[in-house]
Design an enzyme around this catalytic site. Sequence first.
Site, mmCIF file in Angstrom:
data_model
loop_
_atom_site.group_PDB
_atom_site.id
_atom_site.type_symbol
_atom_site.label_atom_id
_atom_site.label_comp_id
_atom_site.label_asym_id
_atom_site.label_seq_id
_atom_site.Cartn_x
_atom_site.Cartn_y
_atom_site.Cartn_z
ATOM 1 N N GLY A 31 9.078 -55.889 -27.011
ATOM 2 C CA GLY A 31 10.225 -55.496 -25.807
ATOM 3 C C GLY A 31 9.789 -54.205 -25.468
ATOM 4 N N LYS B 60 6.372 -55.811 -35.209
ATOM 5 C CA LYS B 60 7.504 -55.636 -36.097
ATOM 6 C C LYS B 60 8.276 -56.967 -36.445
ATOM 7 C CE LYS B 60 9.616 -53.304 -32.818
ATOM 8 N NZ LYS B 60 8.604 -53.518 -31.842
ATOM 9 N N HIS C 254 17.522 -52.601 -31.032
ATOM 10 C CA HIS C 254 18.081 -53.545 -29.963
ATOM 11 C C HIS C 254 19.585 -53.468 -29.628
ATOM 12 C CE1 HIS C 254 14.225 -55.198 -31.388
ATOM 13 N NE2 HIS C 254 13.789 -54.721 -30.234
ATOM 14 N N ASP D 44 27.243 -23.517 -17.436
ATOM 15 C CA ASP D 44 26.296 -24.325 -18.193
ATOM 16 C C ASP D 44 27.058 -24.843 -19.405
ATOM 17 O OD1 ASP D 44 26.666 -21.872 -19.554
ATOM 18 O OD2 ASP D 44 24.465 -21.202 -19.414
ATOM 19 N N ASP E 114 28.669 -23.320 -22.065
ATOM 20 C CA ASP E 114 28.833 -22.650 -23.336
ATOM 21 C C ASP E 114 29.606 -21.625 -23.216
ATOM 22 O OD1 ASP E 114 27.392 -20.755 -21.584
ATOM 23 O OD2 ASP E 114 25.808 -20.445 -23.353
ATOM 24 N N ASP F 166 36.822 -18.897 -12.773
ATOM 25 C CA ASP F 166 35.453 -18.643 -13.474
ATOM 26 C C ASP F 166 35.867 -18.548 -15.085
ATOM 27 O OD1 ASP F 166 33.013 -17.347 -13.626
ATOM 28 O OD2 ASP F 166 34.006 -15.958 -14.624
ATOM 29 N N GLY G 295 34.393 -17.152 -17.540
ATOM 30 C CA GLY G 295 34.251 -15.560 -18.205
ATOM 31 C C GLY G 295 35.332 -14.718 -17.639
#
Length: 591
Positions: free
Chosen positions: A56, A107, A226, A420, A422, A576, A578
């Site tokens: 598959g 397999k 699967h 982003d 972080d 924001d 920050g």
Amino acid sequence: MVVQSKHFLNTAPSLVVDSLEGLCTLNPQLALDAGNKVVHLASPDRSKVAIVCGGGSGHEPSHSGFVGEGILSAAVCGTVFASPSAGQVRRAIDLVDNEKGTVIIVKNYTGDILNFGLAKEQYASTHPDRDDQVRFVIVGDDVAVGRTQGAIVGRRGLAGVCLVYKIAGALAHRGGSLEEVYDVAQWASDHVGTIGVGLEHCHVPGTAVSDTNLGPEEIEIGLGIHNESGIRRVSPVPPLNELVPSLLEMITSTSDKERSFLPFKGKGQDNVALLVNNLGGLSELELGCIVREVRGSLDDSNIVIKRVISGTFMTSLNMPGFSITLLLLPDGSDPNAPSEELILSLLDADTSAPGWKWSSKAALSTTTQSIAPPPAPTAGRSIDLKAPDVALFNDAIERACKALIAAEPEITRMDNIAGDGDCGLTLQDGATGVLKELEKGTVTGNDVVGSVIAIARVAEETMGGTSGALYSIFFSALAQGLAAGGPGAATPQRWARALKSALERLYSYTRARPPSRTLVDPLASFVRIFNAMSTNLTSAVKIAGEAAEGTRDIVAKAGRSAYVDTALLKAERVPDPGAWGVKVVLEALAG
């Protein structure tokens, strides 16, 4: 846990053929029989044994990505997670028909065995003079399926089959006979074991989104490729240094009657080739950490790693998980086994198959190179500047750090929208580092300048990125401003002058000016008001907080949000991250 359910495609039914056409674009040595979904060498060497595999789709780069000189001659692709038909397989056998014969490697799944086996028998019935020229190897390397459970069906095939492909394909490319290629493939199949683990199941394109399978703090061990369930679930998610040894024990144990499939001897007598496989949705960052832990755990067990291969080989679409495969290398005790040197040379052999990843082709060193630490930085001239109330100074620093750590989830949520993602973790890392310096006494009201220098160093070393650099520059300049007045007391007026000079120095490294939707907005507001009213900290903090709140409605001119869709920011009205971090710090400092 939410599984990724969105995909880039034209239509779900066309996905497999579209992908195979892309693969052939990547490698002009390949050709595609689109009607049968067979990828094959465009100009196979018919003087050599052919290797055919398949199954598959959804396991890419297996199987099609391993078609190339030195591995596979052809790969037969079914729809996602479904075996190809016997007719498709028969077409592949015809496309690579040759003088020496063909080895089919599959397999251990019922559909693959039946359809590939039927194609083999059909070939023999129409070529009675060549009925022994097609051989069949079944690979079942999943150690999660115990002997009792798999008494009839046997173990599932997982990433270990990729090593079997490589070994058999390299020997065929060298000119090995059909018997030699078949024997080495069968030997490799008998000596390979794999265990997988996932954070979540995958999503099949074109199907409805299923309910969440695993909880946010749950993993599944021994799951199939699967979406089959595993043998057990574990919660909470253990650290790798606990998880990896337990996984390896399932492969290497000689006392588990259900899973002692490989004849490990122990006591430093076992050599292995290691494959760490990405099941599709794991980051390279995590994969490297997994390789490290597997290496350490095998070292602790005195199992010698002769080769390490890592990357994406056998996937389950977008499954966030990995598998570990060990190939137990020959030890010379079985006269019918190939030599270790032969197996390693076949794994090392070059190939043009685009799916095969680079490996070092060398055994791991048993020693670690010693690198001398860099010389300690030279200490500068100490400035005897003391806080008027040492305990109050220390308490304020501690409050600010703990407030930042507590605010991490909210700041991270903001940054997932406006940046982003972080910022919260970055600020948390910095706050944790400052707390450690506070505990050590490096940050203390008895040495204000030294404390600010230590905070600048923490920002540089633990935060990193843009935020770390900005904070480190600001605090380094703040220390210079505080030291400029010589010994004495750190009065509010002295802080005000130092803050002003630090902000001016920061401006020489960033173009951000208020209003800009950055941390500069609340910082500049605080410095301006505190310089005007240095005895009124509360007012300065209040104005800074309002500036941070005001970033919700400011068009980003600099910083992380400058690259984010303005319409999204306007709709979400998120401040924001920050700027919010500065607000949290100032409010905590002021108590």
